[in-house]
Design a protein around this motif. Structure first.
Motif, PDB file in Angstrom:
ATOM      1  N   LYS A 148       0.959  -1.159  -0.019  1.00 33.02           N
ATOM      2  CA  LYS A 148       0.043   0.091   0.006  1.00 33.02           C
ATOM      3  C   LYS A 148       0.836   1.325  -0.113  1.00 33.02           C
ATOM      4  CE  LYS A 148      -3.393  -0.119   2.935  1.00 33.02           C
ATOM      5  NZ  LYS A 148      -4.235  -0.397   4.209  1.00 33.02           N
ATOM      6  N   HIS A 149       1.897   1.185   0.740  1.00 30.21           N
ATOM      7  CA  HIS A 149       2.986   2.330   0.698  1.00 30.21           C
ATOM      8  C   HIS A 149       3.485   2.473  -0.581  1.00 30.21           C
ATOM      9  CE1 HIS A 149       3.034   3.935   4.893  1.00 30.21           C
ATOM     10  NE2 HIS A 149       2.638   2.633   5.284  1.00 30.21           N
ATOM     11  N   ALA A 150       3.858   1.238  -1.221  1.00 29.24           N
ATOM     12  CA  ALA A 150       4.687   1.470  -2.035  1.00 29.24           C
ATOM     13  C   ALA A 150       3.853   1.861  -3.652  1.00 29.24           C
ATOM     14  CB  ALA A 150       5.149   0.053  -2.578  1.00 29.24           C
ATOM     15  N   ALA A 151       2.500   1.691  -3.459  1.00 34.45           N
ATOM     16  CA  ALA A 151       1.586   1.953  -4.477  1.00 34.45           C
ATOM     17  C   ALA A 151       1.093   3.650  -4.317  1.00 34.45           C
ATOM     18  CB  ALA A 151       0.452   0.926  -4.281  1.00 34.45           C
ATOM     19  N   GLY A 152       1.405   4.100  -3.046  1.00 34.36           N
ATOM     20  CA  GLY A 152       0.778   5.399  -2.804  1.00 34.36           C
ATOM     21  C   GLY A 152      -0.476   5.351  -2.073  1.00 34.36           C
ATOM     22  N   LEU A 153      -0.949   4.370  -1.623  1.00 33.17           N
ATOM     23  CA  LEU A 153      -2.425   4.203  -1.308  1.00 33.17           C
ATOM     24  C   LEU A 153      -2.527   5.068   0.196  1.00 33.17           C
ATOM     25  CD1 LEU A 153      -3.601   0.926  -2.409  1.00 33.17           C
ATOM     26  CD2 LEU A 153      -3.653   3.039  -3.565  1.00 33.17           C
TER      27      LEU A 153
END
Length: 327
Positions: free
Chosen positions: A321-326
């Motif tokens: 989620k962090h990597a995807a910017g969510l």
């Protein structure tokens, strides 16, 4: 501590010649080796200091890959603009490890070669097949809260302690080593070993081989990378679980993914099946939860680390989620 000889290698060949002899160990930063010697876990006859060798560069090689010398300090790598721009996942992982003081001493090669922090390995009064083959594994029937849920054997359930190595496994790094037979390249995912029948063997280095550097191929993960480490305290603690997550996203769809876990196996644990499952999927929490279910296939817990069966997939979802910017 046992008395030992100390010498400095001034050339790469002299270091290779020296370490080919039984009872000889390399020392660079010494952040793990000295502790092991003080505790009587290892007792080398001779230490070969390699700090004078020209192996601390951080550069882009002819192939356009990021190359990092084995003697580059963890702190220098984490703060290098080339690393932060090209491979920020590595910088994140390095900054999550140890303490600033240790990062200022520890080298890339030494980080790769560090041994498990299993309490039974460090306690010479306890059985440990890694320290003394054939003596048994105290952790299997003992206090195994920090131990493996993947890839363990009935000989050893210890985990690899590095954060840096988790990122390098995810990023498809290659290790360059030199020995009397010349130079060879080792894919990072094949450098460290699972315990199997010989947990005393941590890696696939041949006798007398010297790590000279690592290289990371170009990728499109810089915008969507994240390293998440779950631990008992905010600093100077080893991972209960950690995740290196790297995604290539186009118009909300995942084109490529790279995933690896720390704190769960005898080596950095690459999640190949979960990576494949994400390709072509939307970068959503639901996709990440499905990948986490796949990632946990084959996991096995022991009495005190059953919480990792829930913590590990939750860490993976959160990192993605962090990597995807969510978040």
């Amino acid at each position: 501590m046992k008395a030992f000889q100390y010498t400095r290698a001034t050339t790469q060949q002299s270091a290779i010649d020296a370490i080919a002899k039984p009872g000889t160990k390399i020392i660079a930063g010494g952040t793990n080796l000295i502790d092991l010697m003080k505790r009587g876990v290892i007792a080398p006859d001779k230490l070969v200091d390699i700090n004078q060798l020209p192996l601390n560069s951080i550069s882009v090689n002819k192939l356009g890959h990021l190359h990092i010398g084995a003697l580059a300090l963890n702190s220098a790598v984490a703060e290098a603009n080339l690393v932060k721009d090209l491979q920020p996942l590595l910088a994140m992982a390095l900054n999550a490890g140890a303490s600033p003081q240790l990062r200022n001493m520890a080298t890339v090669g030494g980080n790769m070669m560090q041994r498990t922090r299993c309490a039974y390995f460090y306690d010479t009064t306890m059985p440990c097949n890694k320290r003394e083959p054939g003596s048994g594994c105290g952790a299997i029937g003992g206090y195994n809260r920090m131990h493996a849920i993947f890839g363990a054997s009935d000989k050893c359930i210890a985990v690899h302690p590095s954060d840096m190595c988790v990122a390098l496994a995810a990023l498809d790094a290659t290790v360059t080593v030199s020995g009397r037979k010349g130079q060879r390249l080792i894919p990072f995912t094949e450098f460290h070993r699972l315990p199997g029948e010989h947990p005393e063997m941590d890696n696939t280095l041949a006798a007398g081989e010297l790590i000279t550097g690592i290289s990371i191929p170009n990728n499109n993960f810089a915008k969507n990378s994240y390293y998440l480490k779950i631990r008992d305290r905010q600093s100077y603690a080893f991972a209960l679980t950690s995740v290196a997550a790297a995604l290539e996203i186009s118009n909300g769809t995942i084109k490529q993914s790279r995933l690896a876990m720390g704190g769960v196996a005898h080596k950095p644990w690459r999640l190949f099946d979960a990576e494949k499952a994400l390709i072509g999927k939307p970068a959503t929490e639901e996709s990440f939860k499905q990948a986490a279910e796949i990632a946990m296939q084959g996991a096995k817990a022991y009495e005190y680390n059953k919480f990792k069966l829930k913590l590990a997939p939750a860490t993976l979802v959160e990192a993605l989620k962090h990597a995807a910017g969510l978040v």
